[in-house]
Design a protein around this motif. Sequence first.
Motif, PDB file in Angstrom:
ATOM      1  N   VAL A  48       1.051  -0.880   0.093  1.00  0.00           N
ATOM      2  CA  VAL A  48      -0.100  -0.313   0.029  1.00  0.00           C
ATOM      3  C   VAL A  48       0.645   1.533   0.080  1.00  0.00           C
ATOM      4  O   VAL A  48       1.856   1.535   0.710  1.00  0.00           O
ATOM      5  CB  VAL A  48      -0.950  -0.176   1.457  1.00  0.00           C
ATOM      6  N   ARG A  49       0.511   2.537  -0.599  1.00  0.00           N
ATOM      7  CA  ARG A  49       1.728   3.603  -1.104  1.00  0.00           C
ATOM      8  C   ARG A  49      -0.004   4.238  -0.724  1.00  0.00           C
ATOM      9  O   ARG A  49      -0.713   4.443  -1.399  1.00  0.00           O
ATOM     10  CB  ARG A  49       2.047   3.789  -2.456  1.00  0.00           C
ATOM     11  N   THR A  65      -9.137   3.989   1.650  1.00  0.00           N
ATOM     12  CA  THR A  65      -9.158   4.167   0.052  1.00  0.00           C
ATOM     13  C   THR A  65      -7.794   4.800  -0.167  1.00  0.00           C
ATOM     14  O   THR A  65      -7.469   5.569   1.821  1.00  0.00           O
ATOM     15  CB  THR A  65      -9.633   5.766   0.058  1.00  0.00           C
ATOM     16  N   TRP A  66      -6.813   4.905   0.220  1.00  0.00           N
ATOM     17  CA  TRP A  66      -5.296   5.679  -0.274  1.00  0.00           C
ATOM     18  C   TRP A  66      -4.895   6.581  -1.243  1.00  0.00           C
ATOM     19  O   TRP A  66      -5.318   5.761  -2.565  1.00  0.00           O
ATOM     20  CB  TRP A  66      -4.076   4.630   0.049  1.00  0.00           C
ATOM     21  N   ASP A  71      -2.202   8.141  -8.351  1.00  0.00           N
ATOM     22  CA  ASP A  71      -2.376   6.178  -7.200  1.00  0.00           C
ATOM     23  C   ASP A  71      -3.551   7.191  -6.878  1.00  0.00           C
ATOM     24  O   ASP A  71      -4.064   7.808  -5.968  1.00  0.00           O
ATOM     25  CB  ASP A  71      -1.289   6.054  -7.451  1.00  0.00           C
ATOM     26  N   LYS A  72      -4.675   6.300  -7.379  1.00  0.00           N
ATOM     27  CA  LYS A  72      -6.369   6.221  -6.054  1.00  0.00           C
ATOM     28  C   LYS A  72      -6.166   4.307  -5.476  1.00  0.00           C
ATOM     29  O   LYS A  72      -6.153   4.054  -6.891  1.00  0.00           O
ATOM     30  CB  LYS A  72      -7.327   7.102  -6.568  1.00  0.00           C
ATOM     31  N   THR A  95      -6.211   1.737  -8.478  1.00  0.00           N
ATOM     32  CA  THR A  95      -5.633   0.183  -8.166  1.00  0.00           C
ATOM     33  C   THR A  95      -6.228  -0.280  -7.366  1.00  0.00           C
ATOM     34  O   THR A  95      -6.771   0.301  -6.259  1.00  0.00           O
ATOM     35  CB  THR A  95      -4.219   0.578  -7.537  1.00  0.00           C
ATOM     36  N   VAL A  96      -6.576  -1.243  -7.016  1.00  0.00           N
ATOM     37  CA  VAL A  96      -7.107  -2.356  -6.761  1.00  0.00           C
ATOM     38  C   VAL A  96      -6.246  -3.039  -5.704  1.00  0.00           C
ATOM     39  O   VAL A  96      -5.572  -3.569  -6.933  1.00  0.00           O
ATOM     40  CB  VAL A  96      -8.033  -3.143  -7.010  1.00  0.00           C
TER      41      VAL A  96
END
Length: 116
Positions: A48-49, A65-66, A71-72, A95-96
């Motif tokens: 995760v980022r 949500t990150w 990117d989301k 991204t998932v």
Amino acid sequence: MAAVSIDRTDLVVTLARNEKFWGLLRDLRVPITSISAVAVAPDGHRAVRGLRAPGLGGPQRLIGTWRARGDKQYVCVRRNQPAVRITLDGERYRTVLIGSDDASRVAADVRSAARL
């Protein structure tokens, strides 16, 4: 626990009720045609980022949500559990990232459906 499935022309991520509550998320449905890449992350928690906004971030689980520059991420992972990383084009999330004990099989199924 989150589940990834293919429903005809859509990728469907189904969350448990508590995951929806803590992550402030809904189930996710996106067209298979929007999938551009599929990979397996050995430890979904470390993959995760960005910053959490909104969701649950703890030492054992990340749900929500990150957001990072460009990117989301839609995230539901556990510490020390492999995860499937699905990259999307033209969707709300880029991204998932979904944790799964059988991430390799799930990734292969998604790749096959998306013809990657």
